[in-house]
Motif scaffolding. Structure first.
Motif, PDB file in Angstrom:
ATOM      1  N   HIS A  77       0.837  -1.203   0.000  1.00  0.00           N
ATOM      2  CA  HIS A  77       0.000   0.000   0.000  1.00  0.00           C
ATOM      3  C   HIS A  77       0.871   1.252   0.000  1.00  0.00           C
ATOM      4  O   HIS A  77       2.038   1.237   0.419  1.00  0.00           O
ATOM      5  CB  HIS A  77      -0.917   0.009   1.227  1.00  0.00           C
ATOM      6  N   THR A 102       0.968   5.993   4.429  1.00  0.00           N
ATOM      7  CA  THR A 102      -0.203   6.368   5.221  1.00  0.00           C
ATOM      8  C   THR A 102       0.138   7.472   6.215  1.00  0.00           C
ATOM      9  O   THR A 102       1.311   7.800   6.431  1.00  0.00           O
ATOM     10  CB  THR A 102      -0.736   5.165   6.015  1.00  0.00           C
ATOM     11  N   THR A 103      -0.888   7.988   6.839  1.00  0.00           N
ATOM     12  CA  THR A 103      -0.687   8.974   7.890  1.00  0.00           C
ATOM     13  C   THR A 103       0.109   8.376   9.045  1.00  0.00           C
ATOM     14  O   THR A 103       0.919   9.064   9.677  1.00  0.00           O
ATOM     15  CB  THR A 103      -2.041   9.483   8.400  1.00  0.00           C
ATOM     16  N   ARG A 127      -5.529   5.645   6.644  1.00  0.00           N
ATOM     17  CA  ARG A 127      -5.686   5.905   5.220  1.00  0.00           C
ATOM     18  C   ARG A 127      -4.395   6.437   4.603  1.00  0.00           C
ATOM     19  O   ARG A 127      -3.492   6.887   5.307  1.00  0.00           O
ATOM     20  CB  ARG A 127      -6.819   6.915   4.998  1.00  0.00           C
ATOM     21  N   LEU A 128      -4.347   6.402   3.299  1.00  0.00           N
ATOM     22  CA  LEU A 128      -3.223   6.980   2.583  1.00  0.00           C
ATOM     23  C   LEU A 128      -3.196   8.491   2.782  1.00  0.00           C
ATOM     24  O   LEU A 128      -4.241   9.141   2.800  1.00  0.00           O
ATOM     25  CB  LEU A 128      -3.330   6.682   1.088  1.00  0.00           C
ATOM     26  N   ASP A 129      -1.983   9.035   2.908  1.00  0.00           N
ATOM     27  CA  ASP A 129      -1.875  10.485   2.880  1.00  0.00           C
ATOM     28  C   ASP A 129      -1.712  10.924   1.423  1.00  0.00           C
ATOM     29  O   ASP A 129      -1.780  10.096   0.504  1.00  0.00           O
ATOM     30  CB  ASP A 129      -0.733  10.974   3.778  1.00  0.00           C
ATOM     31  N   ARG A 170      -6.191   1.005   3.910  1.00  0.00           N
ATOM     32  CA  ARG A 170      -5.076   1.535   3.121  1.00  0.00           C
ATOM     33  C   ARG A 170      -4.775   0.661   1.907  1.00  0.00           C
ATOM     34  O   ARG A 170      -4.349   1.181   0.866  1.00  0.00           O
ATOM     35  CB  ARG A 170      -3.839   1.704   3.995  1.00  0.00           C
TER      36      ARG A 170
END
Length: 243
Positions: free
Chosen positions: A9, A12-13, A28-30, A59
Motif C-alpha cells: 500500500h 499512510t498517515t 488511510r493513505l496520505d 489503506r
C-alpha cells in the motif's frame, strides 16, 4: 505458471508520523501515498490482470482503487484476510521510537522466527498464513486463467517481505535484509521446480514485458520451469524493470 505482482500500500498517515498502525481501522493513505499508488497503477496500465486480491484494511483497498483507476479491463477484486497486516497485538498504535526501546525489538530485528508480539501473533505464524494464502490464490488463478495469467496482491510491508523471503529460500531470520517501500512492486512466479523472484522493491520502469507473448506456446522464457544456464535471453519486450 502464473505471475504474482506484490504491491505494498502507499504511504499512510501512520507511516508519516512514525506509528505502527497494525490492524487499526481507519488508517488511510496520505497525499504522498495516493500519488505513489497512482504511479504504481500507471506502471501496471499495460499489464493484463486477471485478479486483484487485497488485504481488507482500508489503506490496501484505497491503493487497489488507485491501481485500477481508469482501466477499461478492470479485473475482479477480492479481499483475503490471509494477506492482512501482522497482528502486532499490544504494539499496535504505538510510536516506533518507543517500540525500539523494547527488548522484543532486538529479537524482531535479529531473530524474527523467535518473535511473538504480546497479545498478537508470532512472525512465523504471519509468514505461514501469508505464504499459504498467496500460493493458494496463485494456483487458483493459473487453473482458471492459464499459465500466462498475471494477478496482483495488495498487502503490507512485513507480509510482502515474508512472502519474498519464502520465495528466495531465505530463513525468516534473514527477512529483515529485504526492503519493501510503500507502493513498491515485487514480482514472483511459482513453478513446479521452484519460485522465481523477478523483481523486488521496484519503483519505476516499464512492466509491459509481463504481457504474454504473441505466441506463448513457443516462448521458452514464459513456459519453462528450469533455470537457464547462463541466464537466458530474457523477455522479448524492452524496458524490463528488474530492480
Amino acid at each position: 505458471m502464473a505471475t504474482l505482482i506484490l504491491v505494498r500500500h502507499g504511504r499512510t498517515t501512520a507511516n508519516a508520523s512514525g506509528t505502527l498502525a497494525g490492524r487499526t481501522p481507519g488508517v488511510r493513505l496520505d497525499s504522498t501515498g495516493q500519488q505513489q499508488a497512482a504511479r504504481a497503477g500507471a506502471r501496471l496500465g499495460d499489464v493484463p490482470i486477471s485478479l486483484v486480491v487485497t488485504s481488507p484494511l482500508e489503506r490496501c483497498r484505497q491503493t487497489t482503487r488507485a491501481l485500477l483507476a481508469g482501466r477499461e479491463d478492470a479485473p475482479p477484486v477480492v479481499t483475503d484476510r490471509g494477506i492482512t497486516e501482522c497482528d502486532y497485538g499490544e504494539w499496535q498504535g504505538r510510536a516506533i521510537k518507543d517500540l525500539a526501546q523494547e527488548k522484543l525489538w532486538k529479537v524482531v530485528q535479529t531473530q524474527p522466527s523467535a518473535a511473538a508480539f504480546p497479545g498478537g501473533e508470532s512472525m512465523t505464524a504471519m509468514q505461514a498464513r501469508a505464504v499459504g494464502a498467496v500460493r493458494r490464490r496463485d494456483a487458483q488463478v493459473e487453473a482458471e486463467h492459464g499459465p500466462h495469467a498475471v494477478w496482483v496482491a495488495v498487502s503490507h510491508g512485513d507480509i510482502i517481505k515474508a512472502v519474498l523471503a519464502d520465495a528466495l529460500g531465505m530463513h525468516l531470520d534473514l527477512f529483515q535484509r529485504l526492503h519493501v517501500d510503500p507502493a513498491s512492486i515485487s514480482i514472483v512466479r511459482y513453478t513446479e521446480s521452484r519460485p522465481y523472484v523477478l523483481a523486488t522493491n521496484s519503483h519505476a520502469g516499464d512492466l509491459s514485458w509481463l504481457r504474454p507473448p504473441a505466441d506463448a506456446a513457443d516462448d521458452a522464457s514464459a513456459t519453462g520451469t528450469d533455470a537457464l544456464v547462463g541466464g537466458g535471453a530474457g523477455p522479448a519486450a524492452t524496458g524490463r524493470d528488474g530492480s
